[in-house]
Design an enzyme around this catalytic site. Structure first.
Site, PDB file in Angstrom:
ATOM      1  N   SER A   1      -2.553  -1.816  -1.737  1.00 39.21           N
ATOM      2  CA  SER A   1      -4.132  -1.541  -1.152  1.00 39.21           C
ATOM      3  C   SER A   1      -4.232  -0.181  -0.644  1.00 39.21           C
ATOM      4  O   SER A   1      -4.343   0.698  -1.116  1.00 39.21           O
ATOM      5  CB  SER A   1      -4.342  -2.711   0.007  1.00 39.21           C
ATOM      6  OG  SER A   1      -5.476  -2.707   0.465  1.00 39.21           O
TER       7      SER A   1
ATOM      8  N   ASP B   1     -10.956   1.018  -1.830  1.00 39.75           N
ATOM      9  CA  ASP B   1      -9.622   1.227  -1.360  1.00 39.75           C
ATOM     10  C   ASP B   1      -8.615   1.123  -2.684  1.00 39.75           C
ATOM     11  O   ASP B   1      -9.328   1.200  -3.738  1.00 39.75           O
ATOM     12  CB  ASP B   1      -9.107   0.194  -0.739  1.00 39.75           C
ATOM     13  CG  ASP B   1      -9.036  -1.373  -1.052  1.00 39.75           C
ATOM     14  OD1 ASP B   1      -9.581  -1.404  -2.035  1.00 39.75           O
ATOM     15  OD2 ASP B   1      -8.276  -1.914  -0.333  1.00 39.75           O
TER      16      ASP B   1
ATOM     17  N   ASP C   1     -10.419  -4.102  -3.558  1.00 35.35           N
ATOM     18  CA  ASP C   1     -10.868  -5.303  -3.268  1.00 35.35           C
ATOM     19  C   ASP C   1     -11.728  -4.990  -1.609  1.00 35.35           C
ATOM     20  O   ASP C   1     -12.054  -6.021  -1.050  1.00 35.35           O
ATOM     21  CB  ASP C   1      -9.728  -6.366  -2.717  1.00 35.35           C
ATOM     22  CG  ASP C   1      -8.794  -6.042  -1.689  1.00 35.35           C
ATOM     23  OD1 ASP C   1      -8.833  -4.592  -1.540  1.00 35.35           O
ATOM     24  OD2 ASP C   1      -7.871  -6.932  -1.440  1.00 35.35           O
TER      25      ASP C   1
END
Length: 471
Positions: A98, A236, A240
Site C-alpha cells: 500500500s 496510494d 485503494d
C-alpha cells in the site's frame, strides 16, 4: 524477530522478512485455513514495487501446492482484484505494501465475497502454527493468466456513469508509482475531463493519503501553482486510497472526500472509523452514522450491521479516503454494483462529478460543507511496545490531565481505537498505534487548519518526550 504482522489491512512487514519461505508459509496458511470451503481457485494481483512480482510467483506456487488453481491478474488496483474475485466466486491474494516504503511489502487476502475478517486472520495464524512453514517449491508452477480483470474494473464505472460527467474539468493526474496511474488517466479522459499526466516515476513513491510527507505537499502545490488545473488526483500504491487536491494545491481530507461521495451517491447510512471528522453527524444529512475501530474489516462489519437495521444504501469510508460501497446503486437506468472493499476510483470520480454538478470550484464545495479542519502525522520507527505503554498512561486520568495541560482540559475520551480525547473549545486530539507499521499516529480536529496542525505537532513532540522519559 520477524516484522510480519496483520494490521488494519492485511499482512505487512519488511521485504527481507517476507520474500521466499515466509510468503509461501502465509499464503499456504491462508489456503489451508480456507481449504474446506469451495471454490479452489485464487486470483493473484500485485502493485508496482520491485519485490512484488517474485512474491506473487511464490503465492502461486503455494496455491498449486495446496490444490488451488492460481489465476495471475498482473499489476492492478486492489479493488480491481477484489472485484474479479467476487465475479468468479474465487479467493484472492494481493501483493502490496500500500502506502508504506518500498523496503516493506505485504499480502492482502480476500474471500469470494470480499475482505477476510479478523476471525479469518486468526484462522490463518492458526494454520501457520499447525505447520504451514513449508519450503518454497523448487520449480515454479505457471499460473493461468487473466488479462481482462483490469478492463472489467474500468467498465464498472464506465457502465455506471454518463460519459460526459466530467466534461470541461481540467485535471492533473499525478501518476508517480501508483498501480492505477494509466487507468486513472484513461477513466477521467473517458468521462470528458481534460487530463494532463505529471510526475510518473519508475521507482516506488510511498504516497500516504492520510499522513502527507512534506515533499509530496510541496510537489502538489508546485504542480498547481500555474492555475492551469481545477484539481489534482492520485492514489496510494495499490489504488485503494485516493488523494485529491483543489485548484490551489490544498489536499482535501479523506473523510471529506468520503462525505462528498456518500452524498453524491445518496447514501442513507454511512460507517466510518473514529478518526473521521465530526461533520458527518453535524452536517452530513445521513439517517445513520456508525463509528468503528480503524480498519476496513471493522467498517465492513459496521456496514453489515447497518444493512440488518434496514438501511437501503449503505456506504463506508475511512479517514484515508478509501471508500466502500455496501449496496448496489441504481439511477438513470444504470447500476453501480456494491464493492465492499476500499476503493480510490469511486471517490475521485464522485468528488469531481459533484464539483462539476455544483458549478463551483472544489475549494468552494469543500468550504460549503463546514467540515472544520483536521490534521494528522506520525512518529516513525516507534515500536509497538512503546506506543502501547504511552497509550496505557493516557488512560490514567491523572497523567492525561497533566499531559494535556499545555493545550487544554480533556472533557471526554473514546478508547475504541487508541485514545481519542475531546478537549475544551470543540477540539479533539487522538493518539493510536498504526496497524501497518511501527508508528504512533496523531490526529487533531479544530476550527482552523493552523490550530489542528499545531495540536498534531505538539502531540507528537509531547508523546516523544513522554516515551523517552519512560525508558
Amino acid at each position: 524477530m520477524s516484522s510480519l504482522r496483520f494490521g488494519t489491512s492485511g499482512l505487512r512487514g519488511l521485504v527481507t522478512d517476507l520474500v521466499g519461505g515466509p510468503a509461501y508459509a502465509y499464503a499456504s496458511a491462508f489456503f489451508r485455513s480456507m481449504s474446506g470451503e469451495a471454490p479452489r481457485a485464487v486470483v493473484i494481483g500485485r502493485d508496482l514495487r520491485d519485490s512484488s512480482p517474485s512474491i506473487a510467483a511464490t503465492v502461486a506456487d503455494a496455491a498449486a501446492a495446496t490444490g488451488f488453481t492460481a489465476i495471475e491478474c498482473g499489476a492492478l488496483p486492489t479493488p480491481a482484484l477484489a472485484l474479479e474475485a467476487m465475479r468468479r466466486g474465487a479467493w484472492a491474494v494481493m501483493i502490496t505494501g500500500s502506502h508504506i516504503p518500498e523496503d516493506r511489502n505485504g499480502l492482502k487476502f480476500y474471500r469470494p465475497d470480499g475482505e477476510i475478517t479478523k476471525a479469518d486472520e486468526a484462522a490463518i495464524l492458526a494454520a501457520l502454527d499447525r505447520g504451514a512453514q513449508a519450503g518454497v517449491s523448487a520449480e515454479r508452477t505457471p499460473a493461468t493468466p487473466e488479462p481482462r480483470a483490469l478492463a472489467r474494473y474500468q467498465h464498472r464505472y464506465i457502465d455506471a456513469f454518463p460519459s460526459e460527467m466530467l466534461a470541461g474539468l481540467r485535471i492533473a493526474v499525478y501518476q508517480q508509482s501508483s498501480v492505477a496511474r494509466d487507468l486513472l488517466a484513461d477513466l477521467l479522459t473517458g468521462f470528458g475531463a481534460q487530463v494532463t499526466t505529471i510526475g510518473r516515476s519508475e521507482t516506488f513513491v510511498p504516497i500516504d493519503t492520510e499522513a502527507h510527507r512534506p515533499e509530496d505537499i510541496a510537489f502538489i502545490r508546485d504542480a498547481m501553482a500555474s492555475g492551469d488545473f481545477d484539481a489534482l488526483v492520485t492514489t496510494d500504491g495499490d489504488a485503494d486510497r485516493p488523494l485529491i487536491a483543489d485548484e490551489a494545491g490544498r489536499i482535501v481530507r479523506g473523510d471529506v472526500l468520503g462525505l462528498i461521495t456518500a452524498r453524491f451517491l445518496g447514501a442513507d447510512a454511512v460507517v466510518v472509523p473514529v478518526t473521521a471528522g465530526s461533520a458527518l453527524e453535524r452536517s452530513g444529512g445521513f439517517k445513520q452514522v456508525l463509528r468503528t475501530r480503524v480498519g476496513s474489516p471493522y467498517v465492513i462489519a459496521g456496514m453489515e450491521q447497518a444493512r440488518r437495521s434496514g438501511a437501503a444504501i449503505v456506504a463506508g469510508f475511512e479517514a484515508n479516503g478509501g471508500f466502500l460501497l455496501g449496496s448496489d446503486i441504481a439511477r438513470d437506468g444504470r447500476t453501480l454494483p456494491a464493492l465492499p472493499t476500499r476503493d480510490a476510483m469511486l471517490p475521485i470520480l464522485a468528488t469531481l462529478a459533484a464539483t462539476r454538478a455544483a458549478g463551483t470550484s472544489l475549494a468552494d464545495l469543500v468550504t460549503s460543507l463546514d467540515a472544520g479542519e483536521m490534521a494528522s502525522d506520525r512518529l516513525p520507527n516507534t515500536p509497538s511496545e512503546r506506543s502501547s505503554a504511552f497509550l496505557g498512561r493516557l488512560r490514567e486520568e491523572a497523567f492525561r490531565v497533566s499531559f494535556l495541560r499545555p493545550i487544554g482540559a480533556p472533557e471526554s475520551i473514546d478508547e475504541q481505537d487508541g485514545i481519542r480525547i475531546e478537549l475544551d473549545g470543540g477540539r479533539t486530539i487522538h493518539f493510536r498505534a498504526s496497524g501497518n507499521a511501527p508508528e504512533l499516529r496523531c490526529y487533531a480536529e479544530a476550527k482552523s487548519a493552523r490550530e489542528a496542525q499545531d495540536l498534531v505537532r505538539w502531540g507528537l513532540a509531547a508523546a516523544a518526550t513522554a516515551m523517552a522519559e519512560a525508558i
